[in-house]
Structures are given as C-alpha cells and as structure tokens.
Design a protein around this motif. Structure first.
Motif, short mmCIF file in Angstrom:
data_model
loop_
_atom_site.label_atom_id
_atom_site.label_comp_id
_atom_site.label_asym_id
_atom_site.label_seq_id
_atom_site.Cartn_x
_atom_site.Cartn_y
_atom_site.Cartn_z
N LEU A 59 -8.61 -11.26 -3.39
CA LEU A 59 -7.52 -11.08 -2.33
C LEU A 59 -6.26 -10.08 -2.91
O LEU A 59 -5.46 -9.57 -2.19
N GLY A 60 -6.62 -9.60 -4.21
CA GLY A 60 -5.53 -8.36 -4.58
C GLY A 60 -6.24 -7.72 -5.84
O GLY A 60 -7.10 -8.28 -6.38
N LEU A 85 0.28 -0.82 -10.63
CA LEU A 85 -0.01 -0.71 -9.47
C LEU A 85 -0.44 -2.30 -9.11
O LEU A 85 -1.21 -2.96 -9.76
N SER A 86 -0.04 -2.55 -7.82
CA SER A 86 -0.55 -4.10 -7.39
C SER A 86 -0.69 -3.83 -5.86
O SER A 86 0.09 -3.26 -5.28
N GLU A 145 -2.20 -3.70 4.16
CA GLU A 145 -2.11 -3.89 2.82
C GLU A 145 -0.72 -3.51 2.26
O GLU A 145 0.18 -2.74 2.96
N ILE A 146 -0.15 -4.22 1.25
CA ILE A 146 1.01 -3.86 0.46
C ILE A 146 0.55 -3.33 -0.88
O ILE A 146 -0.46 -3.85 -1.47
N GLU A 147 1.30 -2.02 -1.12
CA GLU A 147 1.04 -1.55 -2.70
C GLU A 147 2.42 -1.38 -3.12
O GLU A 147 3.20 -0.61 -2.68
N VAL A 148 2.52 -2.21 -4.53
CA VAL A 148 3.71 -1.94 -5.37
C VAL A 148 3.24 -0.97 -6.28
O VAL A 148 2.63 -1.54 -7.30
N ARG A 149 3.82 0.08 -6.56
CA ARG A 149 3.73 1.07 -7.59
C ARG A 149 5.14 1.07 -8.47
O ARG A 149 6.20 1.26 -7.70
N LEU A 170 1.14 -9.45 -8.94
CA LEU A 170 0.07 -9.37 -8.36
C LEU A 170 -0.42 -10.58 -7.55
O LEU A 170 -0.92 -10.51 -6.51
N CYS A 171 -0.24 -11.99 -8.45
CA CYS A 171 -0.55 -12.84 -7.68
C CYS A 171 0.28 -13.22 -6.36
O CYS A 171 -0.25 -13.81 -5.26
#
Length: 198
Positions: A59-60, A85-86, A145-149, A170-171
């Motif tokens: 899932l991630g 990074l998530s 998608e979401i990407e968190v840096r 991340l969860c």
C-alpha cells in the motif's frame, strides 16, 4: 576534523542513534530493511526502507536516511538530519482534494508531535501525481499517488521517536487507521546487523 565519507570508525553518538533506530517498534503491516549507506551526503549516514503491506498488497513505501556531521551543518542547524520519502496510492476521493498537499504536510508534523519528536529546520514537498493509461493501457484505471519528501533536524537526542513518527506518516499515506493508544499490535524491528555497509 570530521572523518572522511566512507570511513568505518563512527562517533559513539552516531552509533547509538543508529542502534536506537534499529530498535524501533513496528506495526505488523510494516516490512523494513536496512539499506547500504549513502555516500557523499554527510560524513556518516544510515538508511532504511519500509513497505506497508496488507494481505500481500503493498500500500505504500518509503525510506529514511539519518545523516550526521560531527562538525555541524549550518543549513541543518545541528549535527544530525533526517531525510525521508513516503509514497502511496490514494483513494479516488482523496486524490481530488485541493488541500491534499497541506494535509500531507500536516500528517508529518502531527506524527512528529504525537511521538514527542522535537525538531527544527523542517523542509519538504508534497506531490500528487496522476497516471493515465493510453494505447495498449487505455483501459487501465487512472491512479493517483501522494509523495511526501521531507527533512528535519532532530533536537531531542532520541532518533527512535523520529523513526516512529516517519513510520506513522508512511502508514497514514497508505490509508491505515491509527493504532489504539498504548501501542497494541506492534512488533519489534527485526535485527539487520548483517546488512551493515562495511
């Protein structure tokens, strides 16, 4: 004088920080492993990757790198730096939320707050990316998608709190509900000492 990048002799402070990150307590949905240490980012570093897996579905995923420069780093405002990074696929209703970038950043800051992980000099980006199939993939359902840096400087001397906060982020990105208070359902992080970069 700081040690050269790649030297194996590490300051006790850094070794202790990495051991505390290795000892982090995990949710059962998280699979984690230690990665080869990045070069040329700081005199000392450690890296971990994590996947959120439920019923064999990923899932991630993401990674966290702990950097250490005993001489200090002006931009960090300290001697340690967490770089993360998530990434996860979003539910369709969330993908269209115009406030998603702000929400994604709040997921990080709230996770740090909830774990009592004190920090300074935060920076980062939240990206929403949509893929649409064409030609032979035209029937493929569009995915977002979401990407968190993000990066920040820990100021509490407790890297395990920062690791736990990142895993919570991340969860959350992967759509998992928060665990009940008290940490039920968590498991110890498996030992990966054999994967150390020598």
């Amino acid at each position: 004088m700081a040690a050269a990048v790649g030297e194996t002799e590490e300051p006790a402070e850094f070794r202790r920080a990495v051991e505390e990150m290795r000892a982090a307590v995990l949710r059962p949905e998280i699979e984690i492993e230690e990665l080869p240490r990045p070069r040329n980012l700081a005199p000392f570093s450690a890296a971990f990757s994590a996947d959120v897996v439920v019923d064999d579905d990923e899932l991630g995923s993401g990674r966290i790198v702990l950097l250490h420069d005993p001489a200090g780093h002006e931009a960090w405002e300290g001697t340690f730096r967490c770089v993360t990074l998530s990434r996860a696929e979003l539910e369709p209703e969330m993908a269209t939320d115009p406030l998603l970038p702000e929400v994604g950043w709040t997921w990080l800051t709230e996770a740090l707050h909830l774990h009592g992980a004190r920090y300074t000099a935060p920076s980062g980006t939240v990206t929403r990316a949509t893929s649409q199939g064409f030609g032979g993939l035209e029937g493929q359902i569009a995915r977002t998608e979401i990407e968190v840096r993000a990066s920040w400087t820990p100021v509490d001397g407790d890297p395990a709190r920062h690791m736990a906060a990142w895993l919570d982020l991340l969860c959350t990105c992967a759509g998992l509900p928060p665990l009940p208070a008290g940490g039920d359902g968590v498991v110890p992080m498996p030992s990966r000492s054999g994967q150390r970069d020598r």
